[in-house]
Design an enzyme around this catalytic site. Structure first.
Site, PDB file in Angstrom:
ATOM      1  N   ARG A  72    -117.782 -20.157  89.522  1.00 16.85           N
ATOM      2  CA  ARG A  72    -118.877 -20.726  89.007  1.00 16.85           C
ATOM      3  C   ARG A  72    -119.232 -22.056  89.540  1.00 16.85           C
ATOM      4  O   ARG A  72    -118.425 -22.947  89.373  1.00 16.85           O
ATOM      5  CB  ARG A  72    -118.996 -20.607  87.693  1.00 16.85           C
ATOM      6  CG  ARG A  72    -120.664 -21.203  86.881  1.00 16.85           C
ATOM      7  CD  ARG A  72    -120.205 -22.084  85.686  1.00 16.85           C
ATOM      8  NE  ARG A  72    -120.975 -23.330  85.720  1.00 16.85           N
ATOM      9  CZ  ARG A  72    -121.095 -24.225  85.145  1.00 16.85           C
ATOM     10  NH1 ARG A  72    -119.920 -24.511  84.101  1.00 16.85           N
ATOM     11  NH2 ARG A  72    -121.781 -25.269  85.046  1.00 16.85           N
TER      12      ARG A  72
ATOM     13  N   HIS B 252    -127.081 -28.898  88.317  1.00 17.56           N
ATOM     14  CA  HIS B 252    -125.750 -29.546  87.568  1.00 17.56           C
ATOM     15  C   HIS B 252    -126.105 -30.904  87.759  1.00 17.56           C
ATOM     16  O   HIS B 252    -125.498 -31.618  88.323  1.00 17.56           O
ATOM     17  CB  HIS B 252    -124.721 -28.902  88.005  1.00 17.56           C
ATOM     18  CG  HIS B 252    -123.449 -29.290  86.972  1.00 17.56           C
ATOM     19  ND1 HIS B 252    -122.723 -28.292  86.417  1.00 17.56           N
ATOM     20  CD2 HIS B 252    -123.101 -30.258  86.621  1.00 17.56           C
ATOM     21  CE1 HIS B 252    -121.806 -28.709  85.887  1.00 17.56           C
ATOM     22  NE2 HIS B 252    -121.779 -30.176  85.713  1.00 17.56           N
TER      23      HIS B 252
ATOM     24  N   GLU C 100    -125.882 -27.548  80.906  1.00 19.43           N
ATOM     25  CA  GLU C 100    -125.818 -28.498  79.982  1.00 19.43           C
ATOM     26  C   GLU C 100    -126.720 -29.369  79.593  1.00 19.43           C
ATOM     27  O   GLU C 100    -126.921 -30.650  79.876  1.00 19.43           O
ATOM     28  CB  GLU C 100    -124.329 -29.575  79.779  1.00 19.43           C
ATOM     29  CG  GLU C 100    -123.295 -28.524  79.704  1.00 19.43           C
ATOM     30  CD  GLU C 100    -121.950 -29.603  80.013  1.00 19.43           C
ATOM     31  OE1 GLU C 100    -122.104 -30.733  80.097  1.00 19.43           O
ATOM     32  OE2 GLU C 100    -120.844 -28.954  79.399  1.00 19.43           O
TER      33      GLU C 100
ATOM     34  N   ASN D 140    -119.904 -23.769  77.344  1.00 20.45           N
ATOM     35  CA  ASN D 140    -118.950 -24.944  77.687  1.00 20.45           C
ATOM     36  C   ASN D 140    -118.520 -25.490  76.522  1.00 20.45           C
ATOM     37  O   ASN D 140    -119.208 -25.830  75.422  1.00 20.45           O
ATOM     38  CB  ASN D 140    -119.641 -26.028  78.587  1.00 20.45           C
ATOM     39  CG  ASN D 140    -120.024 -25.451  79.997  1.00 20.45           C
ATOM     40  OD1 ASN D 140    -119.941 -24.237  80.236  1.00 20.45           O
ATOM     41  ND2 ASN D 140    -120.761 -26.400  80.605  1.00 20.45           N
TER      42      ASN D 140
ATOM     43  N   TYR E 158    -115.647 -28.609  75.026  1.00 18.88           N
ATOM     44  CA  TYR E 158    -114.641 -29.703  75.213  1.00 18.88           C
ATOM     45  C   TYR E 158    -113.868 -29.998  73.788  1.00 18.88           C
ATOM     46  O   TYR E 158    -112.943 -30.137  73.714  1.00 18.88           O
ATOM     47  CB  TYR E 158    -115.253 -30.827  75.981  1.00 18.88           C
ATOM     48  CG  TYR E 158    -115.301 -30.158  77.550  1.00 18.88           C
ATOM     49  CD1 TYR E 158    -114.180 -30.126  78.333  1.00 18.88           C
ATOM     50  CD2 TYR E 158    -116.347 -29.887  77.933  1.00 18.88           C
ATOM     51  CE1 TYR E 158    -114.189 -29.629  79.612  1.00 18.88           C
ATOM     52  CE2 TYR E 158    -116.349 -29.362  79.230  1.00 18.88           C
ATOM     53  CZ  TYR E 158    -115.375 -29.452  80.038  1.00 18.88           C
ATOM     54  OH  TYR E 158    -115.666 -28.758  81.536  1.00 18.88           O
TER      55      TYR E 158
ATOM     56  N   GLU F   4    -117.034 -23.382  80.705  1.00 15.96           N
ATOM     57  CA  GLU F   4    -116.293 -24.494  81.141  1.00 15.96           C
ATOM     58  C   GLU F   4    -115.225 -24.733  79.949  1.00 15.96           C
ATOM     59  O   GLU F   4    -115.726 -24.659  78.795  1.00 15.96           O
ATOM     60  CB  GLU F   4    -117.316 -25.738  81.207  1.00 15.96           C
ATOM     61  CG  GLU F   4    -117.804 -25.759  82.698  1.00 15.96           C
ATOM     62  CD  GLU F   4    -118.415 -27.233  82.684  1.00 15.96           C
ATOM     63  OE1 GLU F   4    -118.069 -28.241  82.086  1.00 15.96           O
ATOM     64  OE2 GLU F   4    -119.564 -27.239  83.464  1.00 15.96           O
TER      65      GLU F   4
HETATM   66  C1  FCB Z   1    -118.917 -31.328  81.339  1.00 15.22           C
HETATM   67  C2  FCB Z   1    -119.727 -31.040  82.570  1.00 15.22           C
HETATM   68  C3  FCB Z   1    -118.860 -31.174  83.846  1.00 15.22           C
HETATM   69  C4  FCB Z   1    -117.507 -31.957  83.745  1.00 15.22           C
HETATM   70  C5  FCB Z   1    -117.020 -31.726  82.488  1.00 15.22           C
HETATM   71  C6  FCB Z   1    -115.568 -32.522  82.214  1.00 15.22           C
HETATM   72  O1  FCB Z   1    -119.731 -31.605  80.458  1.00 15.22           O
HETATM   73  O2  FCB Z   1    -120.430 -30.108  82.706  1.00 15.22           O
HETATM   74  O3  FCB Z   1    -119.717 -31.482  84.985  1.00 15.22           O
HETATM   75  O4  FCB Z   1    -117.960 -33.294  83.989  1.00 15.22           O
HETATM   76  O5  FCB Z   1    -117.950 -31.951  81.286  1.00 15.22           O
END
Ligand code: FCB
Length: 453
Positions: A79, A123, A168, A291, A293, A351
């Site tokens: 991707r 992006h 995002e 995504n 984190y 992600e």
């Molecule tokens: C996400 C972004 C990506 C990268 C990661 C760590 O929010 O989409 O570009 O920076 O974080």
């Protein structure tokens, strides 16, 4: 658990993710136009290590070597994003043939390596010429995005079947417009509100452009989501968390998936909505790109446009080099939320990954055991989710290479592959060899073995 309990479904897709601005470099080559991030990098104090992405990973010239690495990893799908200003330097109007050529070469090389290309159209690297005309505050930008998408679909849909319009959009608003840490910088609340609707509209126009070119293209969104934690139990703290949750998780997803804005911001957004907008925005999607984190710790923050921002996790919890909490349960909770709130869509984790302060040892290796442990914990969450009937269909690790981490420059390393920026030498880390085995076995493998070439 028996061995088969640890397997992923047979058709599960394994891949990695990247974005154009963070790896390509060649920002002034072959007719590419300026983007808002080029401009933002030049702003004094905007980037922690005073760097820019003029060279980044030099992927523009080294894409072939990078695809060899993907093939060595056993990547099934890749991707990546296209740089809008490389394809249409002024954002709308003249097309840059050299930009098209670059992505043609990239796509053909991926296909030759047996890797399926998944395109994200945007992006965050908005053409500066469009920003100069109001950027996402200007409704016309949604039309220009629709036109750009039609160009892309016309050129590449003979070989690429999977598309998502905007990466995002919630981070663009939350970290960019609201906090001012990302390009184009902070904007007042009413401009944030206009931008929210215009970005959602741009998503809708792009989906229409894609399906007008080929009704069978497989189209989704890409959003980052995580549970939000209130800073305390006082009424104003709860209110801060509710507004954060609305801005962070809901305002760029509810309209797409439910056809309406969340109550908290609906009245403010209403004046920007024209007749057919919501129907365009809520066209059915083929997949949900999630995504993920870290759990988001909300805070009252008067320096932000909405008066709310983000704070660190509690003392003592394990974190990555970003200060983000390591907590696979947050991903599982988020997957359940998407299933329950948005009618159990097909989900791809588009992600997930972690930064750690990786260093090469005297033998030139990078032993990144913390990243191996992190990946195991988050893959367990994905595996548990599938066990609960959540339709997770694939996992894309962020990211193949160390790269330009936005306002933090090159100070944070997210790669499975270490990049020496002085020489551009690539060195696969232990996590690369770990995931290679996971991808090949299609199975949750223990993080405890010594993974190396
Ligand atoms: C996400 C972004 C990506 C990268 C990661 C760590 O929010 O989409 O570009 O920076 O974080």
């Amino acid at each position: 658990m028996t061995s088969s309990d640890r397997n992923f479904p047979n058709d599960f897709v394994w891949g990695t993710s990247s974005s154009a601005f963070q790896i390509e470099g060649a920002t002034r080559e072959d007719g590419r136009g300026e983007s808002v991030w080029d401009r933002f990098c030049a702003r004094s104090g905007a980037i922690a290590d005073h760097s820019n992405a003029d060279i980044a990973c030099d992927h523009y010239h080294r894409y072939s070597e990078d695809i060899d690495l993907m093939a060595a990893l056993g990547t099934q799908a890749y991707r990546f994003s296209l740089a809008w200003p490389r394809i249409i330097p002024d954002g709308h109007g003249a097309i840059n043939a050299d930009g098209i050529d670059f992505y043609d070469r990239l796509i053909d090389r991926l296909l030759a390596a047996g890797i399926e290309p998944w395109i994200c159209l945007h992006h965050w690297d908005l053409p500066q010429a469009i920003e100069d005309r109001g950027g996402w505050r200007n409704r016309d930008t949604a039309d220009w995005f629709g036109e750009y998408t039609a160009v892309v679909a016309g050129k590449f849909s003979d070989r690429v079947r999977r598309f998502a319009p905007i990466n995002e959009p919630n981070v663009l608003i939350w970290v960019g417009y609201n906090a001012g840490i990302h390009a184009p910088g902070q904007r007042p609340r009413d401009e944030c509100i206009a931008a929210i609707h215009h970005i959602n509209l741009a998503h809708g126009k792009a989906i229409k452009s894609l399906r007008d070119v080929d009704a069978d293209l497989i189209c989704g969104n890409i959003v980052t989501m995580a549970p939000v934690v209130a800073p305390g139990s006082a009424a104003d703290q709860i209110a801060a968390a509710e507004l954060t949750d609305c801005l962070w998780r809901r305002v760029m997803v509810d309209p797409l998936m439910l056809g309406r804005y969340p109550d908290l911001l609906a009245d403010e957004i209403a004046p920007y909505i024209l007749d057919d907008d919501m129907a365009l925005i809520s066209q059915p999607l083929d997949f949900f790109g999630l995504n993920h984190y870290n759990r988001l710790y909300a805070a009252q923050d008067p320096s932000c446009s909405f008066g709310v921002g983000e704070t660190s996790p509690p003392e003592g919890v394990a974190t990555t080099d970003m200060g983000w909490q390591i907590d696979g349960l947050a991903l599982l909770e988020q997957l359940r939320d998407v299933r329950d709130r948005y009618n159990n869509p097909e989900i791809y984790v588009t992600e997930n990954g972690a930064a750690f302060p990786d260093e090469q040892n005297s033998a030139g290796q990078v032993i990144d055991q913390p990243r191996v442990d992190f990946l195991y914990e988050y893959l367990c969450a994905v595996h548990d989710a599938i066990g609960e009937g959540i339709k997770v269909r694939g996992y894309f690790e962020w990211s193949l290479l160390d790269n330009f981490e936005w306002s933090l420059g090159y100070s944070k390393r997210f790669g499975l592959v270490h990049v020496d920026y002085a020489t551009q030498k690539r060195t696969p880390k232990s996590s690369f060899w770990y995931l290679k085995e996971v991808f090949a076995a299609n199975e949750l493998l223990p993080p405890t073995r010594d993974y190396r070439p």
